[in-house]
Design a protein around this motif. Sequence first.
Motif, PDB file in Angstrom:
ATOM      1  N   TYR A   9       0.838  -1.198   0.000  1.00  0.00           N
ATOM      2  CA  TYR A   9       0.000   0.000   0.000  1.00  0.00           C
ATOM      3  C   TYR A   9       0.868   1.242   0.000  1.00  0.00           C
ATOM      4  O   TYR A   9       1.756   1.400   0.846  1.00  0.00           O
ATOM      5  CB  TYR A   9      -0.931   0.005   1.203  1.00  0.00           C
ATOM      6  CG  TYR A   9      -1.853  -1.189   1.254  1.00  0.00           C
ATOM      7  CD1 TYR A   9      -2.656  -1.509   0.161  1.00  0.00           C
ATOM      8  CD2 TYR A   9      -1.902  -2.007   2.371  1.00  0.00           C
ATOM      9  CE1 TYR A   9      -3.496  -2.604   0.192  1.00  0.00           C
ATOM     10  CE2 TYR A   9      -2.748  -3.105   2.425  1.00  0.00           C
ATOM     11  CZ  TYR A   9      -3.535  -3.403   1.325  1.00  0.00           C
ATOM     12  OH  TYR A   9      -4.364  -4.493   1.352  1.00  0.00           O
ATOM     13  N   GLY A  10       0.608   2.122  -0.972  1.00  0.00           N
ATOM     14  CA  GLY A  10       1.400   3.328  -1.093  1.00  0.00           C
ATOM     15  C   GLY A  10       2.779   3.093  -1.657  1.00  0.00           C
ATOM     16  O   GLY A  10       3.565   4.047  -1.765  1.00  0.00           O
ATOM     17  N   TRP A  42      -6.594   5.824  -6.461  1.00  0.00           N
ATOM     18  CA  TRP A  42      -5.640   6.349  -5.487  1.00  0.00           C
ATOM     19  C   TRP A  42      -5.968   5.833  -4.086  1.00  0.00           C
ATOM     20  O   TRP A  42      -5.069   5.400  -3.347  1.00  0.00           O
ATOM     21  CB  TRP A  42      -5.651   7.875  -5.507  1.00  0.00           C
ATOM     22  CG  TRP A  42      -4.725   8.517  -4.527  1.00  0.00           C
ATOM     23  CD1 TRP A  42      -3.406   8.811  -4.704  1.00  0.00           C
ATOM     24  CD2 TRP A  42      -5.054   8.945  -3.190  1.00  0.00           C
ATOM     25  NE1 TRP A  42      -2.877   9.388  -3.569  1.00  0.00           N
ATOM     26  CE2 TRP A  42      -3.865   9.484  -2.626  1.00  0.00           C
ATOM     27  CE3 TRP A  42      -6.224   8.922  -2.427  1.00  0.00           C
ATOM     28  CZ2 TRP A  42      -3.832   9.988  -1.333  1.00  0.00           C
ATOM     29  CZ3 TRP A  42      -6.186   9.428  -1.139  1.00  0.00           C
ATOM     30  CH2 TRP A  42      -5.001   9.956  -0.599  1.00  0.00           C
ATOM     31  N   HIS A  43      -7.263   5.870  -3.710  1.00  0.00           N
ATOM     32  CA  HIS A  43      -7.659   5.354  -2.396  1.00  0.00           C
ATOM     33  C   HIS A  43      -7.238   3.898  -2.241  1.00  0.00           C
ATOM     34  O   HIS A  43      -6.725   3.484  -1.189  1.00  0.00           O
ATOM     35  CB  HIS A  43      -9.175   5.479  -2.214  1.00  0.00           C
ATOM     36  CG  HIS A  43      -9.639   6.847  -1.826  1.00  0.00           C
ATOM     37  ND1 HIS A  43      -9.276   7.460  -0.655  1.00  0.00           N
ATOM     38  CD2 HIS A  43     -10.458   7.733  -2.469  1.00  0.00           C
ATOM     39  CE1 HIS A  43      -9.846   8.656  -0.571  1.00  0.00           C
ATOM     40  NE2 HIS A  43     -10.566   8.844  -1.659  1.00  0.00           N
ATOM     41  N   TRP A  45      -4.831   2.251  -3.813  1.00  0.00           N
ATOM     42  CA  TRP A  45      -3.373   2.178  -3.738  1.00  0.00           C
ATOM     43  C   TRP A  45      -2.886   2.553  -2.335  1.00  0.00           C
ATOM     44  O   TRP A  45      -1.924   1.960  -1.811  1.00  0.00           O
ATOM     45  CB  TRP A  45      -2.780   3.100  -4.802  1.00  0.00           C
ATOM     46  CG  TRP A  45      -1.317   3.311  -4.752  1.00  0.00           C
ATOM     47  CD1 TRP A  45      -0.332   2.371  -4.528  1.00  0.00           C
ATOM     48  CD2 TRP A  45      -0.629   4.558  -4.934  1.00  0.00           C
ATOM     49  NE1 TRP A  45       0.907   2.960  -4.575  1.00  0.00           N
ATOM     50  CE2 TRP A  45       0.760   4.297  -4.815  1.00  0.00           C
ATOM     51  CE3 TRP A  45      -1.054   5.859  -5.211  1.00  0.00           C
ATOM     52  CZ2 TRP A  45       1.709   5.305  -4.946  1.00  0.00           C
ATOM     53  CZ3 TRP A  45      -0.104   6.851  -5.350  1.00  0.00           C
ATOM     54  CH2 TRP A  45       1.260   6.569  -5.210  1.00  0.00           C
ATOM     55  N   GLN A  46      -3.552   3.518  -1.707  1.00  0.00           N
ATOM     56  CA  GLN A  46      -3.148   3.971  -0.378  1.00  0.00           C
ATOM     57  C   GLN A  46      -3.600   3.034   0.744  1.00  0.00           C
ATOM     58  O   GLN A  46      -3.275   3.260   1.916  1.00  0.00           O
ATOM     59  CB  GLN A  46      -3.686   5.381  -0.124  1.00  0.00           C
ATOM     60  CG  GLN A  46      -3.083   6.449  -1.017  1.00  0.00           C
ATOM     61  CD  GLN A  46      -1.587   6.584  -0.829  1.00  0.00           C
ATOM     62  OE1 GLN A  46      -1.099   6.690   0.291  1.00  0.00           O
ATOM     63  NE2 GLN A  46      -0.845   6.558  -1.932  1.00  0.00           N
ATOM     64  N   HIS A  48      -6.885   2.239   1.498  1.00  0.00           N
ATOM     65  CA  HIS A  48      -8.135   2.660   2.123  1.00  0.00           C
ATOM     66  C   HIS A  48      -9.292   1.701   1.849  1.00  0.00           C
ATOM     67  O   HIS A  48     -10.403   1.939   2.326  1.00  0.00           O
ATOM     68  CB  HIS A  48      -8.524   4.065   1.630  1.00  0.00           C
ATOM     69  CG  HIS A  48      -7.526   5.112   1.981  1.00  0.00           C
ATOM     70  ND1 HIS A  48      -7.474   6.344   1.367  1.00  0.00           N
ATOM     71  CD2 HIS A  48      -6.522   5.117   2.902  1.00  0.00           C
ATOM     72  CE1 HIS A  48      -6.491   7.054   1.891  1.00  0.00           C
ATOM     73  NE2 HIS A  48      -5.903   6.338   2.813  1.00  0.00           N
ATOM     74  N   GLU A 344       0.372   9.525  -8.365  1.00  0.00           N
ATOM     75  CA  GLU A 344       1.195  10.253  -7.396  1.00  0.00           C
ATOM     76  C   GLU A 344       0.777  11.710  -7.292  1.00  0.00           C
ATOM     77  O   GLU A 344       0.813  12.310  -6.213  1.00  0.00           O
ATOM     78  CB  GLU A 344       2.670  10.140  -7.787  1.00  0.00           C
ATOM     79  CG  GLU A 344       3.253   8.751  -7.533  1.00  0.00           C
ATOM     80  CD  GLU A 344       4.553   8.509  -8.272  1.00  0.00           C
ATOM     81  OE1 GLU A 344       5.033   9.444  -8.959  1.00  0.00           O
ATOM     82  OE2 GLU A 344       5.095   7.389  -8.159  1.00  0.00           O
ATOM     83  N   SER A 347      -1.787  12.669  -4.667  1.00  0.00           N
ATOM     84  CA  SER A 347      -1.380  12.833  -3.274  1.00  0.00           C
ATOM     85  C   SER A 347      -1.141  14.297  -2.924  1.00  0.00           C
ATOM     86  O   SER A 347      -1.023  14.645  -1.750  1.00  0.00           O
ATOM     87  CB  SER A 347      -0.106  12.023  -2.992  1.00  0.00           C
ATOM     88  OG  SER A 347      -0.338  10.641  -3.179  1.00  0.00           O
TER      89      SER A 347
END
Length: 371
Positions: A9-10, A42-43, A45-46, A48, A344, A347
């Motif tokens: 993640y991230g 993005w969520h 990947w992070q 969430h 990226e 972010s």
Amino acid sequence: MRAIQFRSYGGRLDLVELADPAAPDDGAVVRVEATGICRSDWHGWQGHDPDITVPHVPGHEFAGVVDSVGRAVRLWHGGERVTAPFVCACGTCRSCARGDQQVCERQTQPGFTHDGSFAEYVVVRHADVNLVRLPDPVDAVSAAALGCRFATAYRAVVQQARPAPGDWVAVHGCGGVGLSVVMIAVVSGARVVAVDVSPEALSVASELGAEASINPATLVDPAGRPDGIADAAAAIGAAVREVTAGGAKISIDALGSLSTCAASIHSLARRGRHVQVGLLPPALGIPPIPMDLVIGTELEIVGSHGMAAHAYPPMLAAVESGALRPERLVTRRVGLDAVHQVLEEMSGPLPSVPGITVALPRQDADEPITS
């Protein structure tokens, strides 16, 4: 096949070679021609989204061609141009039986529950329930957002918000979803006030028909900036109420943040309706919802989660007729090797390019679109 994959993640988003997927018995493999890059990716990947396990291929809004189908599939045979909702329904649960496939109790989501469309091929489960045939005039790049942002915005406006002609609609967050909301609300006869911290995004919203715009960053000078999310949301709401002479009948949080959710509710007229479209995963915290306003002015709070495949025909008819033009929202095309850069950028505080960025898995491209 080539695909974008992250292993933590991230962590790094790598362009890798993976085995081509096989169609499940009830599913299909779609050869991806274009895929949108969305904040929901993005969520994921992070970290969430609890459904994601690593290593993982993200990507969930796509258009392409049916490459192969499973032995239980009856309606598709290969070669059809298709898209699919980001919520792929089972077709048999209680929600599906009511026609509410967008909240299916056993839903799968490419790019979340299994590998997604940042690849040359993607699997769609329960293909007979979830695949949507694209009209010939709608090209793959224009259709790439129809599985998520544009379709989500369409249902949020037409079915959940239900503005009458002349109603004010406040749109908080003018990214891909928000600009789609602006376009659809204007075509529905609503008057739109756009709210965003990006002057470029507000300019695009104006081009799409928004009558007014508010940049929260310019409401007060730094020395007098409101203290905290709740105060800032109240200041934004006051600005919307001033522009609309009393408040918006409909206010839509198209971004999904603690501040935009609260500001949207503060923006409403008495007996107005807030529609939450942008994701608010628990990892972001709990938004400060002004329940005193909800009660005292009898506000409605409504969620909106995608759109079922069977509900696509009216939207596609409007796209085919030219009444709705999702291609106007596509402002950049990139190759798979640039997907990491686009994610990226999410972010940071502002996107480098407003509108929707589309990746083309089968060619290298990295160019802004100026027309």
